[in-house]
Design a protein around this motif. Structure first.
Motif, mmCIF file in Angstrom:
data_model
loop_
_atom_site.group_PDB
_atom_site.id
_atom_site.type_symbol
_atom_site.label_atom_id
_atom_site.label_comp_id
_atom_site.label_asym_id
_atom_site.label_seq_id
_atom_site.Cartn_x
_atom_site.Cartn_y
_atom_site.Cartn_z
ATOM 1 N N ASN A 1 2.677 6.062 -2.932
ATOM 2 C CA ASN A 1 3.553 6.842 -3.333
ATOM 3 C C ASN A 1 3.697 6.739 -4.694
ATOM 4 O O ASN A 1 5.852 7.401 -5.433
ATOM 5 C CB ASN A 1 5.558 6.442 -2.518
ATOM 6 C CG ASN A 1 4.396 7.143 -1.069
ATOM 7 O OD1 ASN A 1 4.747 8.056 -1.220
ATOM 8 N ND2 ASN A 1 4.445 5.908 0.199
ATOM 9 N N GLU B 1 0.333 -1.028 0.034
ATOM 10 C CA GLU B 1 -0.048 0.046 0.281
ATOM 11 C C GLU B 1 0.914 1.804 0.059
ATOM 12 O O GLU B 1 0.582 2.598 -0.934
ATOM 13 C CB GLU B 1 -1.012 -0.303 0.985
ATOM 14 C CG GLU B 1 -2.021 -0.664 1.118
ATOM 15 C CD GLU B 1 -2.825 -1.165 2.598
ATOM 16 O OE1 GLU B 1 -3.980 -1.785 2.581
ATOM 17 O OE2 GLU B 1 -2.184 -0.367 2.785
ATOM 18 N N ASN B 2 1.680 1.158 0.765
ATOM 19 C CA ASN B 2 2.828 2.466 1.238
ATOM 20 C C ASN B 2 3.687 2.578 -0.421
ATOM 21 O O ASN B 2 3.922 3.563 -0.445
ATOM 22 C CB ASN B 2 3.713 2.101 2.219
ATOM 23 C CG ASN B 2 4.735 3.329 2.190
ATOM 24 O OD1 ASN B 2 4.037 4.483 2.346
ATOM 25 N ND2 ASN B 2 5.933 2.488 1.769
#
Length: 333
Positions: free
Chosen positions: A332, A327-328
């Motif tokens: 980004n 998810e991170n």
């Protein structure tokens, strides 16, 4: 020739890496082979095949993973007999057994040992191997095969000669796919070579099992859509690929593993990078025309590829939470 027979030839033959193979042959012929080597490079590029070929030349007989000969030793992560899955590491008990056999006098020229997936040796196993690397027993040679030699202790690396294997050029992959015969793969040799991205072993997998190729195509198409999707799509996608991973043991026909998905991501951006370097105007169409990526040039593509490689390394070597890490990364992009 049947496709199954052709694929068997592809799997067994050493493809490419002429410079490395010639270097090894010369070192052996000149009597300067040394006692410990690391064959380092991405999965399925031909490291193990090259190691088995070299071992065969040294020992004077055909060496394979299951070869039963007192002078040839092969160690790899244990596999669960019920699930067929790898244990995910090489234990100190395996290394101790290997060392004990290496200490025996060779029946012929020398003892030759291959440690496959050596980067999966746990800390205790690497420490145990260290003394043997420092003081090799008599006439012996050891080859450590690793996807990333940085996952081996510096003390282990310093006692070995390192030979690096990389992806094969697209031209060699297309030639290899073409030699099998366009009809056998539906006349799509170029696409299959592109999906394999320099990995002969992956090419062999696709030729042997066309359904696997379909899965990879679908997975890459899905990822390309997520790149240009909104936040909700990215969260749903991250949950899907990590939740599916938990269910793999329960499925007789697992769709695709998380490690393979990360490989698909890397291949996707490697191809984008090549396109950006060769023809910058083609980058945006490949990215589905997303407004968020109007300036997605070679530098940003290379940076994203590096982030994926870092993510892959972290998920393989640490206890990072897969879903949160993915998810991170997606947030980004």
């Amino acid at each position: 020739m049947k496709i199954e027979d052709s694929v068997l030839i592809v799997i067994k033959m050493v493809v490419g890496h002429q410079k490395q193979r010639q270097f090894l042959k010369t070192a052996f012929t000149a009597g300067k082979a040394g006692h410990a080597w690391i064959f380092s490079g991405p999965d399925k590029v031909g490291k193990k095949t090259a190691a088995l070929e070299w071992a065969s030349e040294i020992l004077g007989f055909s060496a394979g993973e299951k070869t039963a000969h007192p002078d040839f030793l092969f160690t790899a992560p244990l596999v669960d007999g019920k699930t067929g899955k790898s244990a995910g590491e090489i234990t100190v008990a395996q290394i101790r057994e290997l060392i004990a056999k290496m200490a025996l006098a060779p029946a012929g020229r020398c003892k030759t040992a291959i440690i496959d997936s050596a980067h999966l040796m746990n800390a205790e196993a690497q420490n145990c191997l260290l003394k043997t690397l420092e003081e090799p027993p008599g006439a012996s040679l050891m080859i450590l095969i690793a996807e990333n030699d940085q996952r081996l202790f510096a003390t282990v690396r310093s006692r070995c000669q390192i030979v690096r294997f990389n992806f094969l050029p697209q031209s060699e992959m297309e030639k290899l796919a073409g030699e099998i015969g366009p009809r056998s793969v539906g006349g799509e040799t170029k696409e299959i070579a592109e999906m394999s991205f320099g990995r002969p072993g992956r090419l062999a997998d696709f030729l042997k099992n066309p359904e696997e190729l379909k899965k990879w195509r679908a997975a890459e198409k899905e990822f390309a859509g997520v790149i240009s999707g909104d936040l909700a799509q990215k969260f749903v996608y991250a949950k899907k690929i990590t939740d599916e991973e938990k269910e793999k043991a329960k499925e007789a026909d697992a769709r695709i593993t998380l490690n393979e998905i990360l490989e698909i991501w890397q291949n996707h951006f490697r191809r984008l990078l090549l396109e950006a370097l060769n023809d910058p105007q083609r980058v945006r169409p490949l990215l589905k025309g997303s407004d968020s990526f109007k300036n997605f040039g070679a530098q940003k593509i290379a940076g994203t590829l590096k982030k994926i490689q870092t993510l892959d390394f972290e998920l393989r070597t640490t206890n990072a939470h897969p879903r949160l890490a993915i998810e991170n990364f997606l947030l980004n992009l």
